[in-house]
Design a protein around this motif. Sequence first.
Motif, PDB file in Angstrom:
ATOM      1  N   SER A   1       0.870  -1.250   0.031  1.00  0.00           N
ATOM      2  CA  SER A   1      -0.136   0.029  -0.001  1.00  0.00           C
ATOM      3  C   SER A   1       0.912   1.308  -0.201  1.00  0.00           C
ATOM      4  N   ASP A   2       1.934   1.235   0.988  1.00  0.00           N
ATOM      5  CA  ASP A   2       2.780   2.317   0.659  1.00  0.00           C
ATOM      6  C   ASP A   2       3.475   2.410  -0.767  1.00  0.00           C
ATOM      7  N   LEU A   3       3.917   1.429  -1.184  1.00  0.00           N
ATOM      8  CA  LEU A   3       4.572   1.271  -2.432  1.00  0.00           C
ATOM      9  C   LEU A   3       3.743   2.118  -3.396  1.00  0.00           C
ATOM     10  N   LYS A   4       2.353   1.698  -3.556  1.00  0.00           N
ATOM     11  CA  LYS A   4       1.432   2.280  -4.335  1.00  0.00           C
ATOM     12  C   LYS A   4       1.374   3.798  -4.054  1.00  0.00           C
ATOM     13  N   THR A   5       1.215   4.268  -2.904  1.00  0.00           N
ATOM     14  CA  THR A   5       1.245   5.783  -2.713  1.00  0.00           C
ATOM     15  C   THR A   5       2.368   6.200  -3.349  1.00  0.00           C
ATOM     16  N   LEU A   6       3.494   5.730  -3.224  1.00  0.00           N
ATOM     17  CA  LEU A   6       4.740   6.440  -3.747  1.00  0.00           C
ATOM     18  C   LEU A   6       4.580   6.307  -5.334  1.00  0.00           C
ATOM     19  N   LEU A   7       4.358   5.132  -6.050  1.00  0.00           N
ATOM     20  CA  LEU A   7       4.098   5.208  -7.382  1.00  0.00           C
ATOM     21  C   LEU A   7       2.977   6.207  -8.139  1.00  0.00           C
ATOM     22  N   ASN A   8       1.892   6.526  -7.183  1.00  0.00           N
ATOM     23  CA  ASN A   8       0.784   7.240  -7.785  1.00  0.00           C
ATOM     24  C   ASN A   8       1.318   8.902  -7.585  1.00  0.00           C
ATOM     25  N   GLY A   9       2.263   8.876  -6.729  1.00  0.00           N
ATOM     26  CA  GLY A   9       2.700  10.484  -6.595  1.00  0.00           C
ATOM     27  C   GLY A   9       3.893  10.849  -7.414  1.00  0.00           C
ATOM     28  N   VAL A  10       4.431  10.003  -8.349  1.00  0.00           N
ATOM     29  CA  VAL A  10       5.435  10.382  -9.169  1.00  0.00           C
ATOM     30  C   VAL A  10       4.923  10.406 -10.807  1.00  0.00           C
ATOM     31  N   VAL A  11       5.134  11.598 -11.268  1.00  0.00           N
ATOM     32  CA  VAL A  11       4.669  11.839 -12.661  1.00  0.00           C
ATOM     33  C   VAL A  11       5.688  12.162 -13.581  1.00  0.00           C
ATOM     34  N   ILE A  12       5.386  11.844 -14.732  1.00  0.00           N
ATOM     35  CA  ILE A  12       6.400  11.948 -15.867  1.00  0.00           C
ATOM     36  C   ILE A  12       5.934  13.537 -16.432  1.00  0.00           C
ATOM     37  N   VAL A  13       6.918  14.200 -16.756  1.00  0.00           N
ATOM     38  CA  VAL A  13       6.779  15.622 -17.292  1.00  0.00           C
ATOM     39  C   VAL A  13       7.414  15.859 -18.638  1.00  0.00           C
ATOM     40  N   ARG A  14       6.586  16.397 -19.592  1.00  0.00           N
ATOM     41  CA  ARG A  14       6.614  16.503 -21.025  1.00  0.00           C
ATOM     42  C   ARG A  14       6.872  17.885 -21.235  1.00  0.00           C
ATOM     43  N   SER A  15       8.135  18.397 -21.691  1.00  0.00           N
ATOM     44  CA  SER A  15       8.004  19.807 -21.915  1.00  0.00           C
ATOM     45  C   SER A  15       8.274  19.998 -23.233  1.00  0.00           C
ATOM     46  N   ASP A  16       7.304  20.461 -24.166  1.00  0.00           N
ATOM     47  CA  ASP A  16       7.487  20.749 -25.576  1.00  0.00           C
ATOM     48  C   ASP A  16       8.225  22.030 -25.966  1.00  0.00           C
ATOM     49  N   ILE A  17       8.909  22.088 -26.792  1.00  0.00           N
ATOM     50  CA  ILE A  17       9.693  23.465 -27.014  1.00  0.00           C
ATOM     51  C   ILE A  17       9.372  23.517 -28.595  1.00  0.00           C
ATOM     52  N   TYR A  18       8.407  24.467 -28.894  1.00  0.00           N
ATOM     53  CA  TYR A  18       8.193  24.762 -30.530  1.00  0.00           C
ATOM     54  C   TYR A  18       8.879  25.829 -30.798  1.00  0.00           C
ATOM     55  N   PRO A  19       9.268  25.672 -31.994  1.00  0.00           N
ATOM     56  CA  PRO A  19      10.394  26.897 -32.646  1.00  0.00           C
ATOM     57  C   PRO A  19       9.515  28.286 -32.778  1.00  0.00           C
ATOM     58  N   ASP A  20      10.179  29.307 -32.385  1.00  0.00           N
ATOM     59  CA  ASP A  20       9.323  30.582 -32.552  1.00  0.00           C
ATOM     60  C   ASP A  20      10.190  31.353 -33.468  1.00  0.00           C
ATOM     61  N   ALA A  21       9.504  31.881 -34.528  1.00  0.00           N
ATOM     62  CA  ALA A  21      10.132  32.808 -35.557  1.00  0.00           C
ATOM     63  C   ALA A  21      10.631  33.981 -35.238  1.00  0.00           C
ATOM     64  N   SER A  22      10.010  34.513 -33.944  1.00  0.00           N
ATOM     65  CA  SER A  22      10.502  35.866 -33.407  1.00  0.00           C
ATOM     66  C   SER A  22      11.723  35.548 -32.562  1.00  0.00           C
ATOM     67  N   ASP A  23      12.212  34.289 -32.438  1.00  0.00           N
ATOM     68  CA  ASP A  23      13.169  33.759 -31.553  1.00  0.00           C
ATOM     69  C   ASP A  23      14.373  33.850 -32.443  1.00  0.00           C
ATOM     70  N   PRO A  24      15.637  34.745 -32.667  1.00  0.00           N
ATOM     71  CA  PRO A  24      16.573  34.437 -33.572  1.00  0.00           C
ATOM     72  C   PRO A  24      17.370  33.245 -33.507  1.00  0.00           C
ATOM     73  N   LEU A  25      17.338  32.755 -32.326  1.00  0.00           N
ATOM     74  CA  LEU A  25      18.140  31.548 -32.287  1.00  0.00           C
ATOM     75  C   LEU A  25      17.626  30.207 -32.600  1.00  0.00           C
ATOM     76  N   GLU A  26      16.175  30.439 -32.919  1.00  0.00           N
ATOM     77  CA  GLU A  26      15.436  29.243 -33.322  1.00  0.00           C
ATOM     78  C   GLU A  26      14.911  29.547 -34.751  1.00  0.00           C
ATOM     79  N   PHE A  27      15.071  30.746 -35.441  1.00  0.00           N
ATOM     80  CA  PHE A  27      14.535  31.143 -36.405  1.00  0.00           C
ATOM     81  C   PHE A  27      15.102  30.014 -37.676  1.00  0.00           C
ATOM     82  N   GLY A  28      14.151  29.624 -38.338  1.00  0.00           N
ATOM     83  CA  GLY A  28      14.106  28.685 -39.318  1.00  0.00           C
ATOM     84  C   GLY A  28      14.459  27.120 -38.932  1.00  0.00           C
TER      85      GLY A  28
END
Length: 489
Positions: A27-54
């Motif tokens: 039961s304690d292990l299940k509590t731990l597992l339920n409390g941990v999440v995966i985080v996905r951080s998508d980074i879209y190119p921004d044409a107004s950002d000169p470092l990502e342009f193109g």
Amino acid sequence: MNKFWILRAGLVLLFSFPVFSQTNGNSDLKTLLNGVVIVRSDIYPDASDPLEFGDQDLSRDVGSGFIIAGNRILTNAHVISESKYLKVKRFNSSKYYNAKVEFIGFDCDLALISVEDEEFFSGVEPLEITEESPSLGSNLLMLGYPEGAENLTLENGLVNRVERLRYSFTGLDYRKVIRVGANILPGYSGGPAIQNGKVAGIIFEVSQIQGNTAYLIPPEVVQHFLKDIQDGQYDGFPFVGFTFQNGNSESVKKYLGVPQNLQGVLVNKVYPNSSFSDVLQTDDFLYKVDEAYLNNEGGLLEFTGRTIVDLIEPGFVGQKLTLYFYRNGKNFKIQAELKKTDSLELYRDRQIRSFLGAGLLFQPVNRALFGKESQRVETALRYHYSYFIQDDLFKFTERDLILTTIFPDPLNSKYLNYRFKILESINGKTPANISEFKDYWKKYSNGTLVLKFRGVGLPLVLDAKTVRTIDLRVRKRFDIKSDESKEGK
């Protein structure tokens, strides 16, 4: 060369006897597992950002996090720092939920994110964080996600050292860390290290030169971050704000008028706008902070192994300390207030701020620039950036401005050799920042613009007609509809 990898992505679910010894049962292990999440951080190119342009490819960071009290999620700053679209998912769930960043601490590599949909937290018990670091030789249960995979991983770890190291995310902040012997891979970033059912550290780095060696952000640093944000903003860790010389000889003390048997340190340099910049000066002999006396090496006489840094760093912005020091033979006792060291933000800054005129895009130098354009930025500029504070260059300008991008046009193609050069002046004026540069540009662009760059003999000269012609063609060709400047807060 950096000796550490920031963990940005993990394994399959593994179980062994030591894993279960960290919990009180399934039961304690299940509590731990339920409390941990995966985080996905998508980074879209921004044409107004000169470092990502193109660059039209979508890039993505994957890390871990865990749920704490108040329906909040803790993770690493480096996992979400450049996110344009953030989402999280719980263990054994197929549904991702949109998330947003509430607070981010670059100096401690921590971030707090939230999920608006309360369904995400249904049936979850938040994980509790301990107050103190785990003891040497003790066992930990490490939880995190693999590189892009969605299977939660459990790994055993052994605490083998507690030390101070440079956090590789900013490359300048030294903090307490917990070194752990464990088979940790990229993807664990932000995941919890569990001991006796509580979080005893957050996984954030792995050594490149030592096999099976990972590093945790200790609970003391995590607790400091959480207390800091209680007022609705993150102020950061206070910085000592000065360098000092230790092991001072009796002859030096005599010359400075310091009692011969008094131990302490000699101040070499005080950083601008730091906690003690209005109090301390070069050649001050500091011997006591509050009730703690210093030794000749900058340590505390009362507490073996602790230093002046250990005394100041756990404090909070706004907290007051009393300094005792000698200056020109006179004894001083002055109270100082801990404050955020703005000058250091130069080295942590990752915001994109820019100004576009005549197809020439100017930016203040920051870490984002060196991260994205590291192969194209010349060594001289790197050195200048690294020693901007140490060499007192801040006295001339808040931030170096450079020409990072030239949007191609027949009338500006001849200026390629000015790219990545430091701007010295515009019509004889040295702008303090990108906003002032914009003002100067508008003021002089109706006549003749004269731009001088460090290391380039001839200035870049533009007349009003050329500026207008290039602006019209570049904006039409590259479909630039926004204002010519993109300024951060």
